[in-house]
Structures are given as structure tokens and as C-alpha cells.
Design a protein around this motif. Structure first.
Motif, mmCIF file in Angstrom:
data_model
loop_
_atom_site.group_PDB
_atom_site.id
_atom_site.type_symbol
_atom_site.label_atom_id
_atom_site.label_comp_id
_atom_site.label_asym_id
_atom_site.label_seq_id
_atom_site.Cartn_x
_atom_site.Cartn_y
_atom_site.Cartn_z
ATOM 1 N N GLY A 23 0.058 13.840 -36.331
ATOM 2 C CA GLY A 23 0.241 13.252 -35.011
ATOM 3 C C GLY A 23 -1.004 12.596 -34.433
ATOM 4 O O GLY A 23 -0.938 11.498 -33.879
ATOM 5 N N ILE A 24 -2.153 13.250 -34.549
ATOM 6 C CA ILE A 24 -3.380 12.685 -33.992
ATOM 7 C C ILE A 24 -3.788 11.427 -34.753
ATOM 8 O O ILE A 24 -4.178 10.419 -34.159
ATOM 9 C CB ILE A 24 -4.498 13.746 -33.966
ATOM 10 N N SER A 25 -3.659 11.455 -36.074
ATOM 11 C CA SER A 25 -3.956 10.256 -36.864
ATOM 12 C C SER A 25 -2.972 9.131 -36.552
ATOM 13 O O SER A 25 -3.347 7.952 -36.540
ATOM 14 C CB SER A 25 -3.919 10.579 -38.358
ATOM 15 N N LEU A 26 -1.724 9.479 -36.276
ATOM 16 C CA LEU A 26 -0.720 8.485 -35.901
ATOM 17 C C LEU A 26 -1.133 7.782 -34.608
ATOM 18 O O LEU A 26 -1.036 6.555 -34.501
ATOM 19 C CB LEU A 26 0.647 9.151 -35.733
ATOM 20 N N ILE A 27 -1.618 8.549 -33.652
ATOM 21 C CA ILE A 27 -2.064 7.965 -32.386
ATOM 22 C C ILE A 27 -3.231 7.015 -32.634
ATOM 23 O O ILE A 27 -3.250 5.883 -32.139
ATOM 24 C CB ILE A 27 -2.453 9.076 -31.387
ATOM 25 N N ASN A 87 -6.441 13.918 -26.924
ATOM 26 C CA ASN A 87 -6.893 13.130 -25.784
ATOM 27 C C ASN A 87 -7.862 12.042 -26.227
ATOM 28 O O ASN A 87 -7.751 10.888 -25.815
ATOM 29 C CB ASN A 87 -7.527 14.042 -24.743
ATOM 30 N N ARG A 88 -8.795 12.391 -27.086
ATOM 31 C CA ARG A 88 -9.758 11.402 -27.595
ATOM 32 C C ARG A 88 -9.068 10.297 -28.394
ATOM 33 O O ARG A 88 -9.498 9.154 -28.383
ATOM 34 C CB ARG A 88 -10.803 12.080 -28.467
ATOM 35 N N ALA A 89 -8.005 10.663 -29.099
ATOM 36 C CA ALA A 89 -7.263 9.686 -29.902
ATOM 37 C C ALA A 89 -6.452 8.733 -29.026
ATOM 38 O O ALA A 89 -6.120 7.639 -29.446
ATOM 39 C CB ALA A 89 -6.341 10.399 -30.885
ATOM 40 N N GLY A 90 -6.125 9.187 -27.797
ATOM 41 C CA GLY A 90 -5.378 8.334 -26.883
ATOM 42 C C GLY A 90 -4.078 8.906 -26.359
ATOM 43 O O GLY A 90 -3.304 8.197 -25.717
#
Length: 114
Positions: free
Chosen positions: A64-68, A98-101
Motif C-alpha cells: 500500500g505505501i509503495s502504491l501511494i 503520511n510521508r508517502a502521501g
């Protein structure tokens, strides 16, 4: 002219995707699409113009974080708003999201009665 809101639900749990989709559609939230893994979600995001993506942190393939992050890199300011869901209420996960967006992080199980 009002445009219908487009939402993507990315989660490997088919029952959860179905429940969230039915809930959103019952509240006339717009068009709701589904993806069962991060790779399929990223392809959908590249192909379609989503307003919101609800994604699990631990998706198979692209997490999920990489997807963002990838979506932001690919689409820039046209990237959809992301809501990250996780079963692990980790401060580290929330900070990274949060850092990822990510616009919002929610811990599962989510109370859908509100």
C-alpha cells in the motif's frame, strides 16, 4: 457540471472489498472499482481517473505505501487521495503512509455503522 466520484478499493480480502463497495454504493458515493493486489491497483490507477483509493497497507505485489508513492510519481498532482487501512496499528506505518502521501490511515476492523 458535477462529475461522479470514482473510488478504487484495493485489498486482497474479497469479502471486505464487497462490503465496502456495497456500503459506498448504498450511500450514492459514486463509481466503485476493485483490485485484489497492488499491481492490479497500480494498473487501474494508471488507466482510470480515480478521486479516492482505499488500500490495505499489506497488499500482495506492490504494498500500500509503495502504491501511494508510485502513483504520486506517475501522476504527480493528479494522484488520487489515498486512505490506507491496516490491521497493525503501528506508528511507523502511519508515519510512512503520511510521508508517502496518504490523506488518512484507518485501523481494521473499521466500524462501518457511522
Amino acid at each position: 457540471m458535477n462529475r461522479e466520484i470514482r473510488i478504487l478499493i484495493a485489498d486482497e480480502n474479497g469479502e471486505l472489498r464487497k462490503k465496502v463497495k456495497e456500503l459506498l454504493e448504498s450511500r450514492a458515493a459514486g463509481t466503485v472499482s476493485e483490485a485484489e493486489n497492488g499491481d492490479a491497483a497500480f494498473q487501474s490507477i494508471k488507466r482510470d481517473d480515480f478521486d479516492v483509493v482505499i488500500c490495505d497497507a499489506w497488499l500482495p505485489g506492490i504494498d500500500g505505501i509503495s502504491l501511494i508513492r508510485r502513483s504520486g510519481e506517475y501522476l504527480g498532482s493528479r494522484s488520487p487521495a489515498f486512505i490506507l487501512t491496516t490491521q497493525v496499528p503501528s506508528q511507523t506505518v502511519f508515519v510512512e503512509a503520511n510521508r508517502a502521501g496518504a490523506e488518512l490511515c484507518l485501523t481494521k476492523p473499521i466500524d462501518y455503522s457511522a
